[in-house]
Design a protein around this motif. Structure first.
Motif, PDB file in Angstrom:
ATOM      1  N   TYR A 137       0.857  -1.192   0.000  1.00  0.00           N
ATOM      2  CA  TYR A 137       0.000   0.000   0.000  1.00  0.00           C
ATOM      3  C   TYR A 137       0.890   1.237   0.000  1.00  0.00           C
ATOM      4  CZ  TYR A 137      -3.169  -3.557   1.922  1.00  0.00           C
ATOM      5  OH  TYR A 137      -3.898  -4.693   2.127  1.00  0.00           O
ATOM      6  N   ASN A 138       0.285   2.381  -0.360  1.00  0.00           N
ATOM      7  CA  ASN A 138       1.046   3.627  -0.259  1.00  0.00           C
ATOM      8  C   ASN A 138       0.545   4.522   0.866  1.00  0.00           C
ATOM      9  OD1 ASN A 138      -1.334   4.487  -1.437  1.00  0.00           O
ATOM     10  ND2 ASN A 138      -0.360   5.798  -2.958  1.00  0.00           N
ATOM     11  N   SER A 139      -0.337   3.983   1.727  1.00  0.00           N
ATOM     12  CA  SER A 139      -0.749   4.714   2.925  1.00  0.00           C
ATOM     13  C   SER A 139      -1.202   3.706   3.980  1.00  0.00           C
ATOM     14  CB  SER A 139      -1.883   5.703   2.624  1.00  0.00           C
ATOM     15  OG  SER A 139      -3.120   5.036   2.469  1.00  0.00           O
ATOM     16  N   TYR A 140      -1.038   4.086   5.241  1.00  0.00           N
ATOM     17  CA  TYR A 140      -1.459   3.205   6.334  1.00  0.00           C
ATOM     18  C   TYR A 140      -2.972   3.113   6.422  1.00  0.00           C
ATOM     19  CZ  TYR A 140       3.377   2.973   7.752  1.00  0.00           C
ATOM     20  OH  TYR A 140       4.728   2.721   7.753  1.00  0.00           O
ATOM     21  N   LYS A 141      -3.668   4.176   6.028  1.00  0.00           N
ATOM     22  CA  LYS A 141      -5.120   4.137   6.049  1.00  0.00           C
ATOM     23  C   LYS A 141      -5.650   3.127   5.044  1.00  0.00           C
ATOM     24  CE  LYS A 141      -9.161   5.397   7.455  1.00  0.00           C
ATOM     25  NZ  LYS A 141      -9.612   5.058   8.816  1.00  0.00           N
ATOM     26  N   SER A 142      -5.060   3.055   3.874  1.00  0.00           N
ATOM     27  CA  SER A 142      -5.476   2.065   2.883  1.00  0.00           C
ATOM     28  C   SER A 142      -5.255   0.656   3.419  1.00  0.00           C
ATOM     29  CB  SER A 142      -4.703   2.265   1.579  1.00  0.00           C
ATOM     30  OG  SER A 142      -5.034   3.487   0.973  1.00  0.00           O
ATOM     31  N   ARG A 143      -4.097   0.423   3.983  1.00  0.00           N
ATOM     32  CA  ARG A 143      -3.817  -0.907   4.534  1.00  0.00           C
ATOM     33  C   ARG A 143      -4.821  -1.263   5.621  1.00  0.00           C
ATOM     34  NH1 ARG A 143       1.501  -2.227   8.018  1.00  0.00           N
ATOM     35  NH2 ARG A 143       0.099  -1.516   9.673  1.00  0.00           N
ATOM     36  N   SER A 144      -5.083  -0.324   6.515  1.00  0.00           N
ATOM     37  CA  SER A 144      -6.025  -0.567   7.602  1.00  0.00           C
ATOM     38  C   SER A 144      -7.416  -0.893   7.075  1.00  0.00           C
ATOM     39  CB  SER A 144      -6.077   0.657   8.521  1.00  0.00           C
ATOM     40  OG  SER A 144      -7.080   0.517   9.497  1.00  0.00           O
ATOM     41  N   ASN A 145      -7.885  -0.137   6.093  1.00  0.00           N
ATOM     42  CA  ASN A 145      -9.227  -0.366   5.550  1.00  0.00           C
ATOM     43  C   ASN A 145      -9.357  -1.743   4.928  1.00  0.00           C
ATOM     44  OD1 ASN A 145      -9.997   2.163   6.356  1.00  0.00           O
ATOM     45  ND2 ASN A 145     -10.155   3.035   4.303  1.00  0.00           N
ATOM     46  N   PHE A 146      -8.383  -2.144   4.127  1.00  0.00           N
ATOM     47  CA  PHE A 146      -8.465  -3.435   3.442  1.00  0.00           C
ATOM     48  C   PHE A 146      -8.319  -4.593   4.410  1.00  0.00           C
ATOM     49  CE2 PHE A 146      -8.323  -0.923  -0.289  1.00  0.00           C
ATOM     50  CZ  PHE A 146      -8.805  -1.713  -1.318  1.00  0.00           C
ATOM     51  N   GLU A 147      -7.460  -4.449   5.401  1.00  0.00           N
ATOM     52  CA  GLU A 147      -7.266  -5.535   6.355  1.00  0.00           C
ATOM     53  C   GLU A 147      -8.460  -5.658   7.308  1.00  0.00           C
ATOM     54  OE1 GLU A 147      -3.413  -4.957   8.104  1.00  0.00           O
ATOM     55  OE2 GLU A 147      -2.377  -5.668   6.296  1.00  0.00           O
ATOM     56  N   GLN A 148      -9.018  -4.535   7.751  1.00  0.00           N
ATOM     57  CA  GLN A 148     -10.176  -4.587   8.645  1.00  0.00           C
ATOM     58  C   GLN A 148     -11.401  -5.178   7.963  1.00  0.00           C
ATOM     59  OE1 GLN A 148     -10.872  -0.716  10.363  1.00  0.00           O
ATOM     60  NE2 GLN A 148      -8.930  -0.693  11.465  1.00  0.00           N
ATOM     61  N   LYS A 149     -11.551  -4.921   6.680  1.00  0.00           N
ATOM     62  CA  LYS A 149     -12.693  -5.447   5.926  1.00  0.00           C
ATOM     63  C   LYS A 149     -12.423  -6.841   5.372  1.00  0.00           C
ATOM     64  CE  LYS A 149     -14.300  -0.833   4.666  1.00  0.00           C
ATOM     65  NZ  LYS A 149     -14.482   0.152   3.581  1.00  0.00           N
ATOM     66  N   LYS A 150     -11.265  -7.393   5.723  1.00  0.00           N
ATOM     67  CA  LYS A 150     -10.883  -8.753   5.319  1.00  0.00           C
ATOM     68  C   LYS A 150     -10.923  -8.924   3.797  1.00  0.00           C
ATOM     69  CE  LYS A 150     -12.405 -10.690   9.724  1.00  0.00           C
ATOM     70  NZ  LYS A 150     -11.065 -10.541  10.296  1.00  0.00           N
ATOM     71  N   LEU A 151     -10.474  -7.884   3.089  1.00  0.00           N
ATOM     72  CA  LEU A 151     -10.374  -7.954   1.640  1.00  0.00           C
ATOM     73  C   LEU A 151      -9.040  -8.523   1.185  1.00  0.00           C
ATOM     74  CD1 LEU A 151     -12.055  -4.559   0.738  1.00  0.00           C
ATOM     75  CD2 LEU A 151     -12.854  -6.815   0.041  1.00  0.00           C
ATOM     76  N   VAL A 152      -8.120  -8.706   2.120  1.00  0.00           N
ATOM     77  CA  VAL A 152      -6.823  -9.301   1.842  1.00  0.00           C
ATOM     78  C   VAL A 152      -6.544 -10.355   2.916  1.00  0.00           C
ATOM     79  CG1 VAL A 152      -5.816  -7.340   0.627  1.00  0.00           C
ATOM     80  CG2 VAL A 152      -5.699  -7.437   3.113  1.00  0.00           C
ATOM     81  N   LYS A 153      -5.686 -11.302   2.578  1.00  0.00           N
ATOM     82  CA  LYS A 153      -5.365 -12.371   3.526  1.00  0.00           C
ATOM     83  C   LYS A 153      -3.889 -12.411   3.888  1.00  0.00           C
ATOM     84  CE  LYS A 153      -9.242 -15.338   2.213  1.00  0.00           C
ATOM     85  NZ  LYS A 153      -9.662 -16.666   1.699  1.00  0.00           N
TER      86      LYS A 153
END
Length: 369
Positions: A137-153
């Motif tokens: 990711y290029n931002s921590y907010k993007s990483r947080s959003n995708f990981e919290q929504k379980k869109l990545v494993k």
């Protein structure tokens, strides 16, 4: 034998993600890696002679007219190049790369540049989650959003955008405005998420004051921006200049930068303006808020609130030279410390070496914070 790196991207529009991808590709090529780029669409906004730079770029045809020949071309290029690593930018390219990985067995680095995913890609993206070797990711907010929504494993890693920092001689210090108009600049294509309507309405609230704004971005043959500017009576304030492949002269000439988007990951335009020591006004959305809230290089405003935007613009226009210089210097210092091309390219080099074929165990220094 040199490591082979294949980049996949939806198209070569002159946007932030595509610009970053080309920077990484050029850098790896300079480090003697074999590099190839596949654009899934026949789109190229870059005024670049790729062959002269030693980059092979393949543009697929229109998918509505050539679906089968495009698929055949993809498989042919993958077989011939036999990449060790594929780096995919943009959601559709990531989805394609995930399926191709099942056939060719390369290591896959997927790069996400936004905090949200559109509905049309949501299901195929989620169903193929876990097929990457790592998500960047290029931002921590993007990483947080995708990981919290379980869109990545898989574990995610944040690697900042790489920004070319101009020499001090290219920086024009804040000038005394006096009777001269204050010059704003914004750089964004005319797409819905950039929310130009809020910016134009804010300008209309300030139209009795001496300033102008240079608007750099692809119009995509749309007429509505010019019509809105005329209808709001702000034509004498607004210069819509279209797509510019060279933005440095405009950034250097500007007194301040403004962006009114309602969706951003980590916007290159803001980072570049900071590198040029411009005071920043931008909407308080995920990626921008993460970037600006603690730097003291300008002001955030509530997205969609033209009155708040106008107030912040007026606040900067009324500042002294010393105050504007201080904001600009704070921004440049942050870019130098965190977003310089030298630093970021070394991060990508470490990542590529780490995930070369047969080397997929994360190194401690690259584990996400």
């Amino acid at each position: 034998m040199n490591t082979k790196v294949l980049f996949m991207v939806s198209g070569l529009r002159k946007g932030g993600a595509e610009t970053q991808m080309l920077k990484i590709a050029r850098f790896l090529r300079s480090e003697s890696y074999e590099v190839k780029i596949i654009s899934l669409k026949p789109i190229n906004d870059f005024n670049i002679d790729f062959k002269e730079e030693g980059l092979e770029v393949i543009f697929l045809k229109n998918w509505m007219q050539h679906p089968f020949s495009n698929i055949s071309r993809l498989f042919k290029e993958l077989r011939m190049f036999n990449p060790d690593i594929v780096i995919a930018f943009m959601f559709i390219a990531i989805i394609f790369a995930r399926f191709l990985k099942m056939c060719f067995g390369f290591s896959l680095i997927s790069s996400i540049r936004t905090p949200v995913i559109s509905n049309k890609w949501y299901l195929p993206f989620k169903l193929t989650a876990g097929w990457d070797d790592i998500v960047v990711y290029n931002s921590y907010k993007s990483r947080s959003n995708f990981e919290q929504k379980k869109l990545v494993k898989k574990q995610g890693l944040v690697v900042n955008n790489a920004i070319s920092i101009p020499a001090s001689s290219q920086i024009r210090p804040a000038k005394i405005i006096g009777n001269k108009p204050f010059v704003w600049i914004t750089m964004a294509h005319f797409v819905p998420e950039k929310d130009y309507m809020t910016l134009f309405k804010a300008i209309a609230l300030l139209k009795n004051y001496p300033f102008r704004i240079d608007v750099l971005g692809n119009l995509f043959d749309q007429k509505w921006p010019l019509e809105v500017v005329e209808a709001l009576g702000i034509a004498h304030h607004v210069r819509i200049l279209g797509l510019k492949t060279e933005t440095a002269p405009f950034l250097s000439a500007a007194d301040g930068f403004v962006l009114s988007s309602f969706l951003e990951g980590m916007p290159n335009a803001v980072l570049e303006a900071m590198a040029y020591e411009k005071p920043i006004i931008a909407s308080s959305v995920d990626g921008i808020q993460e970037l600006l809230e603690s730097i003291h290089c300008g002001f955030l405003f509530k997205q969609g609130d033209e009155a708040a935007l106008a107030e912040k613009m007026m606040r900067i226009m009324k500042m002294s030279v010393e105050e504007r210089n201080a904001l600009g210097q704070n921004g440049r210092k942050h870019i130098e410390q965190n977003f310089s091309e030298e630093k970021v390219m070394q991060d990508w080099l470490s990542l590529v070496n780490q995930f070369s074929k047969g080397k997929v165990s994360p190194l401690p220094e690259l584990l996400p914070r």
